[in-house]
Design a protein around this motif. Structure first.
Motif, PDB file in Angstrom:
ATOM      1  N   ARG A 113      39.561-114.654 -66.803  1.00 29.98           N
ATOM      2  CA  ARG A 113      38.150-114.608 -66.331  1.00 29.98           C
ATOM      3  C   ARG A 113      39.034-116.294 -65.325  1.00 29.98           C
ATOM      4  NH1 ARG A 113      35.538-115.494 -71.731  1.00 29.98           N
ATOM      5  NH2 ARG A 113      34.750-113.658 -71.914  1.00 29.98           N
ATOM      6  N   LEU A 114      40.187-116.353 -65.238  1.00 33.25           N
ATOM      7  CA  LEU A 114      40.304-117.570 -64.776  1.00 33.25           C
ATOM      8  C   LEU A 114      40.346-117.408 -63.053  1.00 33.25           C
ATOM      9  CD1 LEU A 114      41.117-120.131 -64.824  1.00 33.25           C
ATOM     10  CD2 LEU A 114      42.981-119.748 -65.437  1.00 33.25           C
ATOM     11  N   GLU A 115      41.765-115.690 -63.572  1.00 33.76           N
ATOM     12  CA  GLU A 115      41.860-115.396 -61.368  1.00 33.76           C
ATOM     13  C   GLU A 115      40.181-114.292 -61.280  1.00 33.76           C
ATOM     14  OE1 GLU A 115      44.549-114.580 -59.821  1.00 33.76           O
ATOM     15  OE2 GLU A 115      45.400-116.236 -61.558  1.00 33.76           O
ATOM     16  N   PHE A 116      40.118-113.482 -61.818  1.00 36.56           N
ATOM     17  CA  PHE A 116      38.864-113.384 -61.276  1.00 36.56           C
ATOM     18  C   PHE A 116      37.810-114.575 -60.969  1.00 36.56           C
ATOM     19  CE2 PHE A 116      33.953-111.910 -60.735  1.00 36.56           C
ATOM     20  CZ  PHE A 116      34.229-110.625 -60.048  1.00 36.56           C
ATOM     21  N   SER A 117      37.796-115.451 -61.405  1.00 34.16           N
ATOM     22  CA  SER A 117      36.447-116.749 -60.316  1.00 34.16           C
ATOM     23  C   SER A 117      37.460-117.233 -59.132  1.00 34.16           C
ATOM     24  CB  SER A 117      37.519-118.183 -61.433  1.00 34.16           C
ATOM     25  OG  SER A 117      38.267-118.665 -61.272  1.00 34.16           O
ATOM     26  N   ARG A 118      38.679-116.466 -58.972  1.00 37.93           N
ATOM     27  CA  ARG A 118      39.439-117.349 -57.556  1.00 37.93           C
ATOM     28  C   ARG A 118      38.879-115.944 -56.931  1.00 37.93           C
ATOM     29  NH1 ARG A 118      44.316-120.453 -58.809  1.00 37.93           N
ATOM     30  NH2 ARG A 118      44.846-120.309 -60.959  1.00 37.93           N
ATOM     31  N   ILE A 119      38.405-114.266 -57.185  1.00 38.64           N
ATOM     32  CA  ILE A 119      37.818-113.477 -55.828  1.00 38.64           C
ATOM     33  C   ILE A 119      36.684-113.910 -56.294  1.00 38.64           C
ATOM     34  CG2 ILE A 119      39.888-112.631 -55.692  1.00 38.64           C
ATOM     35  CD1 ILE A 119      38.334-110.650 -57.109  1.00 38.64           C
ATOM     36  N   LYS A 120      35.993-114.499 -57.418  1.00 36.12           N
ATOM     37  CA  LYS A 120      34.774-114.323 -57.101  1.00 36.12           C
ATOM     38  C   LYS A 120      33.485-114.043 -55.682  1.00 36.12           C
ATOM     39  CE  LYS A 120      31.811-116.819 -59.576  1.00 36.12           C
ATOM     40  NZ  LYS A 120      31.476-117.363 -60.958  1.00 36.12           N
ATOM     41  N   VAL A 121      33.920-115.630 -55.458  1.00 34.30           N
ATOM     42  CA  VAL A 121      32.991-115.469 -54.313  1.00 34.30           C
ATOM     43  C   VAL A 121      32.851-114.368 -52.644  1.00 34.30           C
ATOM     44  CG1 VAL A 121      32.316-117.138 -52.379  1.00 34.30           C
ATOM     45  CG2 VAL A 121      33.182-118.456 -54.459  1.00 34.30           C
ATOM     46  N   ASP A 122      34.558-113.801 -53.151  1.00 38.32           N
ATOM     47  CA  ASP A 122      34.348-112.583 -52.057  1.00 38.32           C
ATOM     48  C   ASP A 122      33.728-111.896 -52.544  1.00 38.32           C
ATOM     49  OD1 ASP A 122      35.292-114.069 -49.818  1.00 38.32           O
ATOM     50  OD2 ASP A 122      37.402-114.235 -50.714  1.00 38.32           O
ATOM     51  N   PHE A 123      34.155-111.211 -53.977  1.00 39.35           N
ATOM     52  CA  PHE A 123      34.241-110.541 -53.796  1.00 39.35           C
ATOM     53  C   PHE A 123      32.411-109.998 -54.483  1.00 39.35           C
ATOM     54  CE2 PHE A 123      32.674-107.311 -58.635  1.00 39.35           C
ATOM     55  CZ  PHE A 123      33.887-106.873 -58.580  1.00 39.35           C
ATOM     56  N   TYR A 124      31.016-110.571 -54.678  1.00 37.94           N
ATOM     57  CA  TYR A 124      30.379-110.564 -54.337  1.00 37.94           C
ATOM     58  C   TYR A 124      30.209-111.168 -53.421  1.00 37.94           C
ATOM     59  CZ  TYR A 124      29.998-110.316 -59.445  1.00 37.94           C
ATOM     60  OH  TYR A 124      29.584-110.266 -60.960  1.00 37.94           O
ATOM     61  N   LYS A 125      30.535-110.742 -52.360  1.00 36.96           N
ATOM     62  CA  LYS A 125      30.218-110.363 -50.801  1.00 36.96           C
ATOM     63  C   LYS A 125      29.529-109.603 -50.213  1.00 36.96           C
ATOM     64  CE  LYS A 125      31.647-114.753 -48.644  1.00 36.96           C
ATOM     65  NZ  LYS A 125      33.148-115.637 -47.788  1.00 36.96           N
ATOM     66  N   HIS A 126      30.665-108.083 -51.494  1.00 38.50           N
ATOM     67  CA  HIS A 126      30.018-106.961 -51.295  1.00 38.50           C
ATOM     68  C   HIS A 126      29.736-106.950 -52.246  1.00 38.50           C
ATOM     69  CE1 HIS A 126      33.669-108.771 -49.414  1.00 38.50           C
ATOM     70  NE2 HIS A 126      33.437-108.118 -48.373  1.00 38.50           N
ATOM     71  N   THR A 127      28.817-106.483 -52.918  1.00 40.90           N
ATOM     72  CA  THR A 127      28.308-106.292 -54.756  1.00 40.90           C
ATOM     73  C   THR A 127      26.735-106.571 -53.506  1.00 40.90           C
ATOM     74  OG1 THR A 127      29.711-107.029 -55.867  1.00 40.90           O
ATOM     75  CG2 THR A 127      27.885-106.287 -55.974  1.00 40.90           C
ATOM     76  N   VAL A 128      25.822-105.129 -53.965  1.00 43.21           N
ATOM     77  CA  VAL A 128      24.695-105.143 -53.496  1.00 43.21           C
ATOM     78  C   VAL A 128      24.076-104.764 -55.633  1.00 43.21           C
ATOM     79  CG1 VAL A 128      24.207-104.583 -51.777  1.00 43.21           C
ATOM     80  CG2 VAL A 128      24.754-102.838 -53.395  1.00 43.21           C
ATOM     81  N   ALA A 129      22.903-104.802 -56.288  1.00 46.49           N
ATOM     82  CA  ALA A 129      21.602-105.188 -57.098  1.00 46.49           C
ATOM     83  C   ALA A 129      21.162-103.087 -56.609  1.00 46.49           C
ATOM     84  CB  ALA A 129      21.434-105.671 -57.618  1.00 46.49           C
ATOM     85  N   ILE A 130      21.400-102.520 -57.104  1.00 46.53           N
ATOM     86  CA  ILE A 130      20.393-101.066 -57.522  1.00 46.53           C
ATOM     87  C   ILE A 130      20.067-101.061 -58.336  1.00 46.53           C
ATOM     88  CG2 ILE A 130      22.251-100.309 -55.051  1.00 46.53           C
ATOM     89  CD1 ILE A 130      22.917 -98.566 -57.574  1.00 46.53           C
ATOM     90  N   PRO A 131      18.476-100.166 -58.589  1.00 48.08           N
ATOM     91  CA  PRO A 131      17.968 -99.722 -59.619  1.00 48.08           C
ATOM     92  C   PRO A 131      18.682 -98.837 -60.588  1.00 48.08           C
ATOM     93  CG  PRO A 131      16.348 -99.226 -57.807  1.00 48.08           C
ATOM     94  CD  PRO A 131      17.797 -99.674 -57.507  1.00 48.08           C
ATOM     95  N   THR A 132      18.980 -98.839 -61.710  1.00 48.10           N
ATOM     96  CA  THR A 132      20.130 -98.825 -63.416  1.00 48.10           C
ATOM     97  C   THR A 132      19.421 -97.307 -63.211  1.00 48.10           C
ATOM     98  OG1 THR A 132      18.160 -98.846 -64.344  1.00 48.10           O
ATOM     99  CG2 THR A 132      20.094-100.520 -64.328  1.00 48.10           C
ATOM    100  N   THR A 133      17.979 -96.692 -62.757  1.00 49.79           N
ATOM    101  CA  THR A 133      18.122 -94.979 -62.403  1.00 49.79           C
ATOM    102  C   THR A 133      18.032 -93.916 -61.556  1.00 49.79           C
ATOM    103  OG1 THR A 133      15.496 -95.905 -62.193  1.00 49.79           O
ATOM    104  CG2 THR A 133      15.787 -95.459 -64.216  1.00 49.79           C
ATOM    105  N   VAL A 134      18.925 -94.957 -60.673  1.00 50.79           N
ATOM    106  CA  VAL A 134      19.177 -94.121 -59.350  1.00 50.79           C
ATOM    107  C   VAL A 134      19.398 -92.541 -60.096  1.00 50.79           C
ATOM    108  CG1 VAL A 134      18.988 -96.514 -57.181  1.00 50.79           C
ATOM    109  CG2 VAL A 134      21.153 -95.304 -59.321  1.00 50.79           C
ATOM    110  N   GLU A 135      19.610 -91.851 -58.797  1.00 51.13           N
ATOM    111  CA  GLU A 135      20.168 -90.469 -59.451  1.00 51.13           C
ATOM    112  C   GLU A 135      21.532 -90.679 -58.738  1.00 51.13           C
ATOM    113  OE1 GLU A 135      17.803 -87.134 -57.594  1.00 51.13           O
ATOM    114  OE2 GLU A 135      16.266 -87.690 -59.619  1.00 51.13           O
ATOM    115  N   ASN A 136      21.699 -90.818 -57.996  1.00 48.95           N
ATOM    116  CA  ASN A 136      23.265 -91.148 -57.220  1.00 48.95           C
ATOM    117  C   ASN A 136      23.769 -92.584 -57.694  1.00 48.95           C
ATOM    118  OD1 ASN A 136      21.812 -92.663 -55.486  1.00 48.95           O
ATOM    119  ND2 ASN A 136      22.767 -92.311 -53.545  1.00 48.95           N
ATOM    120  N   LEU A 137      23.885 -92.851 -59.249  1.00 48.58           N
ATOM    121  CA  LEU A 137      24.557 -93.750 -59.016  1.00 48.58           C
ATOM    122  C   LEU A 137      26.127 -93.840 -59.098  1.00 48.58           C
ATOM    123  CD1 LEU A 137      23.678 -96.466 -61.102  1.00 48.58           C
ATOM    124  CD2 LEU A 137      24.438 -95.592 -62.803  1.00 48.58           C
TER     125      LEU A 137
END
Length: 489
Positions: free
Chosen positions: A431-455
């Motif tokens: 968890r500690l190591e992930f906290s170091r990259i968390k900001v950059d990680f979520y700069k490349h993340t999008v939230a999509i509907p869980t029901t999409v066919e192309n998950l």
């Protein structure tokens, strides 16, 4: 800056009268505007000679960088996390979620900063963003905070929602005087008929010397309109939550510099995003949202801007009905249909009538049930009765899942760091190591509907689109390609 300037003056006055220096908690509704506000505060503090470390100015939200520095001491991530979550700073810039879930929670992580609210100056910017169903709850909680904890609360809003009655608060500005002097923008309702996106694209006449902002209610309608419009013009940009945050910020900066003259977006630009267009088109929404859209039009008062309100539909129903409460839409439509053109000097009276109608026609049952749970200290419930843990400032009724988009070499490096971290056996260290990259990680993340066919496939516990399969899942202009579902927001 006006609210912060007032808070600093109030802070000095409290110190001279009461002998202590209160911290300032500046709270905003959206992550997207925290960074820009914090950056401006830092610029001002540097300008007047302060050495701005995190013990003076702290940004705190769920994606905050785990970094804390005091003078020459830079703290290790585990120590920094405790200091950040404990709001060990003079000025904190944070979200409504962090603030209100501290006031209404029994979780250690949230309560770590509860004592910091005592004697503090709390600024609630864009306070009209708080859903009506929580107005009564927020009112009672803030009253207790002021009376029992000797705190001070400052509302910052152009529309003054009736969370408190006018006589219950002290106005710091003569709103009638300011609104009567304004003539930057007019609202023109075009609600005679409900139209398809294609009809709007066909009817819009774009002038080369003007800039245009189109705010639509759903990602689907925004994408469709963008595709229709981009064949008619250059210098066009698109914004929605399905575009990765890194690219969204890049496009907003281009809009600020005038590099994007025509923008098609969802509602994410409405509150606090500092962009300015000559004309704004807004799909029908509650009146306070339309007022926010007007704030993106002719902000500098160089000419007279226009906000044109239309009502768009798909082949089943109006797009507005997918997003907003029917009662609010009905109130808004009845008000707008009385006017061919609304001048800015009339906004105040119209928005006041809107809030009064809202109070008369909408129920406060949710607030009353939650207040009852608060008085009983009922944090959890074994049955279906409402408890404090049912308080959710952000509605999660539209189920979504995060997806990492490996869009470029920077994203590729971040993903490789993530895979390395997932191999760490010790949970605390991982968890500690992930906290170091968390900001950059979520700069490349999008939230999509869980029901999409192309998950996308799950890799190391996270949905992942690699750089070689980008075309299958992600469009560089409009973001994630949702199949088999109508993306709302």
């Amino acid at each position: 800056f006006t609210s912060m300037a007032f808070a600093l003056k109030l802070r000095s006055k409290i110190y001279s009268k009461k002998g202590y220096m209160p911290r300032i908690i500046y709270s905003l509704p959206f992550l997207s505007i925290i960074e820009q506000n914090a950056e401006q505060f830092e610029l001002v503090l540097n300008e007047v000679g302060f050495n701005v470390d995190t013990d003076l100015l702290l940004k705190h939200h769920h994606l905050s960088e785990i970094y804390y520095k005091m003078e020459e001491n830079e703290f290790e991530p585990d120590e920094a996390k405790i200091l950040i979550e404990g709001w060990n700073s003079e000025i904190i810039v944070t979200t409504f979620v962090q603030l209100f879930h501290t006031l209404l929670s029994n979780k250690n992580k949230n309560l770590r900063k509860f004592h910091r609210l005592s004697g503090s100056i709390i600024i609630l910017d864009e306070v009209q963003s708080i859903p009506f169903k929580y107005w009564l709850l927020v009112k009672e909680i803030l009253k207790e905070l002021v009376e029992k904890f000797d705190s001070y609360v400052i509302f910052v809003t152009a529309t003054e929602p009736l969370i408190f009655e006018r006589q219950e608060v002290k106005s710091l500005a003569n709103r009638e005087k300011y609104f009567s002097a304004l003539d930057r923008v007019v609202i023109k309702p075009k609600l005679e008929k409900t139209m398809m996106v294609e009809e709007l694209a066909e009817s819009v006449k774009l002038e080369s010397d003007k800039s245009y902002l189109f705010i639509l209610n759903t990602i689907k309608s925004a994408k469709s309109f963008y595709e229709l419009l981009k064949v008619k013009t250059e210098h066009i940009g698109f914004l929605s939550t399905h575009v990765i945050p890194k690219e969204r910020l890049n496009r907003i900066n281009k809009m600020k510099r005038g590099k994007i003259k025509i923008a098609v977006t969802t509602q994410l630009v409405e509150a606090g995003v500092d962009i300015d267009f000559d004309e704004v088109y807004r799909d029908l929404a509650p009146l306070d949202s339309i007022n926010q859209a007007a704030g993106r039009c002719n902000r500098n008062g160089e000419s007279q801007g226009k906000v044109i309100v239309v009502s768009l539909k798909d082949d089943r129903r109006r797009y507005s009905s997918y997003i907003y409460d029917d009662v609010l839409l009905d109130i808004t439509e009845k008000i707008l249909k009385k006017h061919e053109c609304i001048k800015e000097e009339d906004f105040l009276n119209i928005i006041d009538n809107y809030y009064k109608d809202m109070q008369e026609k909408m129920a406060s049952d949710k607030s009353r049930e939650l207040l009852s749970a608060v008085y009983k200290m009922k944090y959890d419930s074994a049955d279906e009765a409402i408890c404090i843990n049912d308080f959710k400032l952000i509605d999660n009724s539209y189920p979504k899942i995060d997806v990492f988009i490996e869009i470029d070499d920077d994203a590729k490096k971040v993903w490789q760091d993530y895979l390395r971290i997932k191999e760490i056996k010790n949970l605390f260290e991982r968890r500690l190591e992930f906290s170091r990259i968390k900001v950059d990680f979520y700069k490349h993340t999008v939230a999509i509907p869980t029901t999409v066919e192309n998950l996308p496939p799950e890799v190391a516990g996270f949905r992942y689109v690699n750089i070689n399969s980008l075309e299958e899942f992600y469009d560089s202009e409009t973001g994630f390609k949702c199949e088999g579902v109508t993306p709302i927001w």
